[in-house]
Design an enzyme around this catalytic site. Structure first.
Site, PDB file in Angstrom:
ATOM      1  N   THR A  70      19.244  14.908  37.101  1.00 37.29           N
ATOM      2  CA  THR A  70      18.722  15.840  36.089  1.00 37.29           C
ATOM      3  C   THR A  70      18.272  17.128  36.770  1.00 37.29           C
ATOM      4  O   THR A  70      18.598  18.232  36.310  1.00 37.29           O
ATOM      5  CB  THR A  70      17.562  15.190  35.308  1.00 37.29           C
ATOM      6  OG1 THR A  70      18.062  14.014  34.663  1.00 37.29           O
ATOM      7  CG2 THR A  70      16.995  16.135  34.257  1.00 37.29           C
ATOM      8  N   ASN A 147      29.226   8.708  31.181  1.00 38.30           N
ATOM      9  CA  ASN A 147      28.266   7.617  31.353  1.00 38.30           C
ATOM     10  C   ASN A 147      28.364   6.562  30.257  1.00 38.30           C
ATOM     11  O   ASN A 147      28.102   5.390  30.486  1.00 38.30           O
ATOM     12  CB  ASN A 147      26.840   8.183  31.416  1.00 38.30           C
ATOM     13  CG  ASN A 147      26.584   9.237  30.375  1.00 38.30           C
ATOM     14  OD1 ASN A 147      27.223  10.287  30.366  1.00 38.30           O
ATOM     15  ND2 ASN A 147      25.660   8.964  29.476  1.00 38.30           N
ATOM     16  N   GLN A 175      28.258   9.675  37.612  1.00 33.46           N
ATOM     17  CA  GLN A 175      28.768   8.313  37.384  1.00 33.46           C
ATOM     18  C   GLN A 175      29.956   7.959  38.276  1.00 33.46           C
ATOM     19  O   GLN A 175      30.332   6.794  38.362  1.00 33.46           O
ATOM     20  CB  GLN A 175      29.152   8.126  35.911  1.00 33.46           C
ATOM     21  CG  GLN A 175      27.960   8.147  34.957  1.00 33.46           C
ATOM     22  CD  GLN A 175      27.048   6.912  35.090  1.00 33.46           C
ATOM     23  OE1 GLN A 175      27.420   5.897  35.676  1.00 33.46           O
ATOM     24  NE2 GLN A 175      25.851   7.009  34.544  1.00 33.46           N
ATOM     25  N   SER A 194      23.464  11.331  41.942  1.00 36.04           N
ATOM     26  CA  SER A 194      22.150  10.688  41.871  1.00 36.04           C
ATOM     27  C   SER A 194      22.212   9.297  42.502  1.00 36.04           C
ATOM     28  O   SER A 194      23.073   8.488  42.134  1.00 36.04           O
ATOM     29  CB  SER A 194      21.736  10.557  40.410  1.00 36.04           C
ATOM     30  OG  SER A 194      20.473   9.962  40.304  1.00 36.04           O
ATOM     31  N   ALA A 195      21.295   9.024  43.439  1.00 34.22           N
ATOM     32  CA  ALA A 195      21.355   7.791  44.220  1.00 34.22           C
ATOM     33  C   ALA A 195      21.283   6.512  43.373  1.00 34.22           C
ATOM     34  O   ALA A 195      21.981   5.534  43.651  1.00 34.22           O
ATOM     35  CB  ALA A 195      20.215   7.787  45.243  1.00 34.22           C
ATOM     36  N   HIS A 196      20.441   6.517  42.331  1.00 34.12           N
ATOM     37  CA  HIS A 196      20.187   5.231  41.660  1.00 34.12           C
ATOM     38  C   HIS A 196      21.347   4.741  40.797  1.00 34.12           C
ATOM     39  O   HIS A 196      21.315   3.624  40.279  1.00 34.12           O
ATOM     40  CB  HIS A 196      18.880   5.270  40.849  1.00 34.12           C
ATOM     41  CG  HIS A 196      18.946   6.007  39.549  1.00 34.12           C
ATOM     42  ND1 HIS A 196      18.926   5.354  38.346  1.00 34.12           N
ATOM     43  CD2 HIS A 196      19.010   7.321  39.252  1.00 34.12           C
ATOM     44  CE1 HIS A 196      18.955   6.246  37.359  1.00 34.12           C
ATOM     45  NE2 HIS A 196      19.005   7.446  37.893  1.00 34.12           N
ATOM     46  N   THR A 232       8.786  19.223  49.680  1.00 31.86           N
ATOM     47  CA  THR A 232       9.013  18.346  50.829  1.00 31.86           C
ATOM     48  C   THR A 232      10.116  17.342  50.512  1.00 31.86           C
ATOM     49  O   THR A 232      10.093  16.696  49.460  1.00 31.86           O
ATOM     50  CB  THR A 232       7.709  17.602  51.186  1.00 31.86           C
ATOM     51  OG1 THR A 232       6.702  18.583  51.410  1.00 31.86           O
ATOM     52  CG2 THR A 232       7.873  16.731  52.415  1.00 31.86           C
ATOM     53  N   CYS A 322      21.375   3.338  16.766  1.00 29.83           N
ATOM     54  CA  CYS A 322      21.761   2.835  15.456  1.00 29.83           C
ATOM     55  C   CYS A 322      21.945   3.990  14.476  1.00 29.83           C
ATOM     56  O   CYS A 322      21.208   4.963  14.488  1.00 29.83           O
ATOM     57  CB  CYS A 322      20.674   1.906  14.946  1.00 29.83           C
ATOM     58  SG  CYS A 322      21.052   1.279  13.334  1.00 29.83           S
TER      59      CYS A 322
END
Ligand code: PLP
Length: 384
Positions: A70, A147, A175, A194-196, A232, A322
């Site tokens: 993000t 995604n 992704q 993004s790492a996760h 940092t 929904c």
């Protein structure tokens, strides 16, 4: 619990955990500090930058570390908007993640045009050529893989077209990293990861930016990253991210994606055969091997498939909210021409490298049980 929601977040890989713990012990210093502990941390970051750059095909100096995708998307779009001629527009893929769409809307206020997608979810490259006759955008943003659906976009083609037209190109590669080869991303003007999403820690990512020329930083403060991203650096997070990416890329090189795509394909074949009316979103176009987006039968929002499967021991996700009630249908599915009521029946299954064929089969069986139970209770019940 069988975890099949890797597109939301992929559990930390052992190799990333080890790299994180090792770095946290060995590099306690602030990389900007003047002492040797600081220099050692800075050196470790520089090494990671070279390793990632080699994968992406860019210079180490082109990479900045971020707090995830993000932030990387916001930084890229903020820069492009400030570098743009007054009044210039951004062309943004209709199925981009909110990290791209919302930041484009914010930084290119009122000057965003959507690149349409076809019914399979592929951006229409012809639209770019056609539109270019009328205007010249300050940015084109097309993601590498979606995604929700896993559909792979023709980002290399768009990148090359933009390069020939001298139009800045941004690719949100969140992704695709760790699932498909990332070479060539470094040739995009801007690219985010993004790492996760591939087994690294949460809250760390990267952005490829031009190493030379003026850069309009989003985060200002200290002089880290040559003033392109203040703050940092997350040394342990970065080292764990690069270790995770290298581990995943070794799986890709070893040819481990193809059998996994076949397990996903047999799961989809069984779902379409045994659950009446089931449709696979993005069927027939190249998709990530790990993702399946299904429009399942029966649209009872109180008893959504996701809840039933969760109770049966499977973590999957909705492809969209929904359709009834206050939630809006997914803009991704809507852009593909899928109706709100159909979108309300979307389920996304996303596997990881360690997901087994047996787990795909177990999900298939669980879905058939849920469907049978729902039929037995008149279509609105299910195993409670
Ligand atoms: N872009 C895409 C395509 C994503 O799938 C995601 C996460 O879902 C993001 C950006 C945002 O990533 P992060 O959680 O690292 O901020």
């Amino acid at each position: 619990m069988i975890y099949l929601d890797h597109n939301a977040s992929s559990p930390l890989l052992p190799v990333a955990r080890e790299a994180w713990l090792d770095a946290a012990d060995r590099f306690p210093g602030n990389p900007s500090s003047p002492h040797r502990a600081g220099a050692r941390a800075e050196h470790a970051l520089e090494d990671a930058r070279h390793r990632l750059a080699a994968r992406l095909g860019c210079q180490a100096a082109d990479l900045i570390w971020t707090g995830g995708a993000t932030e990387a998307c916001a930084t890229a779009i903020h820069h492009a908007a400030l570098a743009a001629e007054p009044g210039a527009v951004a062309w943004v893929g209709a199925v981009e993640h909110p990290a791209v769409r919302e930041n484009a809307r914010c930084f290119f206020a009122g000057r965003v045009e959507e690149i349409p997608v076809d019914a399979r979810g592929l951006v229409e490259v012809g639209w770019l050529r056609e539109r270019r006759r009328r205007e010249r955008p300050a940015l084109v943003a097309v993601m590498a893989a979606n995604n929700e659906t896993g559909v792979l976009q023709p980002w290399r083609e768009v990148r090359d077209w933009c390069a020939a037209e001298h139009i800045p190109f941004f690719c949100d590669a969140t992704q695709v990293c760790g699932r498909m080869p990332v070479d060539g991303l470094g040739a995009c003007d801007l690219a985010a990861g993004s790492a996760h999403k591939f087994g690294g820690p949460r809250g760390v990512g990267f952005l490829k930016v031009p190493a030379t020329g003026e850069f309009h930083a989003l985060l200002r403060g200290g002089k880290q990253a040559e003033g392109r991203r203040a703050g940092t650096e997350n040394v342990a997070g970065v080292l764990a991210m690069v270790a995770a990416l290298e581990w995943c890329e070794a799986r890709i090189t070893a040819g481990e994606a193809a059998p996994r795509a076949a397990w996903r394909d047999s799961f989809e074949a069984a779902a379409t055969a045994n659950l009446p009316g089931t449709r696979i979103v993005g069927a027939g176009v190249p998709r990530l091997w790990n993702t399946s987006s299904l429009l399942l039968p029966e649209a009872d929002c109180r008893q959504r498939w996701v809840v039933r499967l969760d109770k049966a021991g499977f973590a999957v996700s909705t492809g969209s909210a929904c359709a009834s009630g206050s939630e809006e249908p997914s803009p991704v599915l809507t852009a593909m021409g899928i109706s709100a009521s159909e979108a309300g029946r979307a389920v996304r299954v996303s596997a990881g490298w360690n997901t087994t064929e047996t787990e795909w089969s177990a999900l298939r069986d669980a879905m058939e049980r849920v469907w049978a139970a729902s039929r037995a209770t008149g279509g609105s019940g299910g195993p409670e």
